[in-house]
Scaffold this active site. Structure first.
Site, PDB file in Angstrom:
ATOM      1  CB  CYS A   1     -19.424 -55.915  14.608  1.00 32.24           C
ATOM      2  SG  CYS A   1     -20.935 -55.700  15.604  1.00 32.24           S
TER       3      CYS A   1
ATOM      4  CG  HIS B   1     -23.562 -59.839  13.462  1.00 34.53           C
ATOM      5  ND1 HIS B   1     -22.204 -59.859  13.111  1.00 34.53           N
ATOM      6  CD2 HIS B   1     -23.634 -58.534  13.649  1.00 34.53           C
ATOM      7  CE1 HIS B   1     -21.549 -58.750  13.697  1.00 34.53           C
ATOM      8  NE2 HIS B   1     -22.478 -57.908  13.708  1.00 34.53           N
TER       9      HIS B   1
ATOM     10  CB  CYS C   1     -20.861 -50.548  10.895  1.00 32.30           C
ATOM     11  SG  CYS C   1     -22.121 -51.742  11.180  1.00 32.30           S
TER      12      CYS C   1
END
Length: 393
Positions: free
Chosen positions: A88, A349, A379
């Site tokens: 991510c 996302h 994160c």
């Protein structure tokens, strides 16, 4: 000392899983974002010296997805490209690397971004090359196995986050309220035209007639309430507090920014959105997610020589509501400056894209203010965190 700046950037609208962008590869989406970023920056493709694009799910994507995107965007064959996978964190790490290369005087103009088609992630037949003699065969989901499954504890990242919630003690209602607010803020931002500066339309070919223009993030539900979310079942554990409503959406999309040596930008007569400041890069002590953005922000603040109360704009990726809530609590942030236009719970996302999206959005907020300091942080799988300090241009 050399300073790098974000001149401009662009992103696609974010599509839901199997939604409007289902027929686009990640590199095709990346090309659209890169073209848009260059157009908004008023920078010709011929000036670009390096391209860095984050992408997590690369199985079946073909060789060098970043180079595919760069060439399709009109950037020359003589311009090298790098695809990076830091889960991510990929999209923000691409920008951080661009900044480092410019500060090192390797390049003056770098395109950095992230791209992902979670819809296009294939299924994997492991060990098929050596063959199977007998019995059933398991087919793995590339998206789940390589994108959403914690390799260190052998469980979904949502289940890992649920375990950490037992320690952090965020209630179901706190998470539902946060998630509902994300949708409401994102819907209001679209209504007020806030995203117009960053989102470029995607033309979707039709069987007959003109292409359909896809113009808005399709995961946002303006009428979402905490009461409605309270009716959802826990997603990862029978007595858990995380639901599909308080987790980020599985999505498709791409974003890119033009990062430039400030002196070069001045030479070209360009303005810029923000200056890139200190980086915060952290990991551990385990693979949990909740504390990583706060730890990364603290490290970046320390390197920048400022305190948390000097921040005006804060963008934290909403992998889960619990991550954003933990960041706010651990940093002592004013919630009113965090994700003011919603976040990944509402807009989605796409793994490799999100770091670029939130950095661009923070930079645009600072540009509209005309002053101030911001930070973007995420994160990442494996228990890592990245943050970038930004200053208004």
């Amino acid at each position: 000392m050399t300073t790098s700046v974000i001149v401009a950037g662009a992103r696609t609208p974010i599509g839901k899983l199997m939604g409007s962008l289902k027929d686009f590869s990640a590199s095709e989406l990346g090309a659209i974002a890169i073209k848009g970023a260059l157009e908004k920056a008023n920078v010709p493709a011929s000036l670009v010296e390096y391209v860095i694009m984050g992408q997590v799910l690369t199985a079946g994507a073909g060789q060098m997805p970043a180079r595919q995107a760069a060439v399709a965007a009109g950037i020359g064959w003589d311009v090298p490209a790098l695809t990076i996978n830091k889960m991510c964190l990929s999209g923000i790490d691409a920008i951080a690397l661009a900044d480092q290369l410019i500060r090192a005087r390797e390049f003056d103009v770098v395109v950095a971004g992230g791209q992902e088609s979670m819809t296009k992630a294939p299924h994997l037949l492991m060990n098929s090359r050596s063959g199977y003699k007998y019995g059933d065969v398991t087919v793995l989901d590339h998206m789940a196995y390589d994108g959403l499954h914690d390799v260190f504890t052998d469980q979904p990242m949502g289940a890992l986050t649920e375990q950490r919630n037992d320690v952090d003690m965020f209630t179901r209602s706190e998470q539902d309220e946060y998630a509902a607010a994300s949708h409401q803020k994102a819907a209001a931002a679209w209504k007020d035209g806030v995203f117009a500066d960053e989102v470029i339309p995607v033309n979707i070919p039709q069987r007959t007639g003109d292409p359909l223009q896809f113009t808005e993030d399709e995961g946002i539900r303006a009428n979402t309430t905490a009461a409605a979310l309270a009716g959802l079942k826990p997603a990862f554990r029978g007595d858990g507090t995380i639901t599909a409503g308080s987790a980020s959406q599985i999505s498709d999309g791409a974003a890119a920014v033009v990062v430039m040596n400030q002196e070069k930008a001045q030479e070209l007569g360009l303005t810029w959105l923000a200056e890139i400041g200190a980086h915060g890069v952290v990991a551990g002590p385990d693979s949990t997610l909740q504390s990583q953005p706060a730890n990364a922000i603290n490290k970046a603040l320390d390197r920048e020589g400022i305190s948390v109360d000097q921040l005006d704009v804060v963008e934290i990726n909403e992998a889960f509501a619990a991550v954003a809530l933990a960041s706010i609590r651990e940093l002592g942030l004013n919630p009113q400056i965090v994700n003011v236009n919603g976040g990944a719970i509402a807009v989605g996302h796409p793994l490799g894209m999100s770091g670029t999206r939130i950095t661009l959005h923070a930079a645009l907020q600072l540009a509209r203010r005309g002053s101030g300091v911001g930070v973007a942080a995420l994160c990442g799988a494996g228990g890592q965190g990245d943050a970038l300090i930004l200053r208004a241009g």
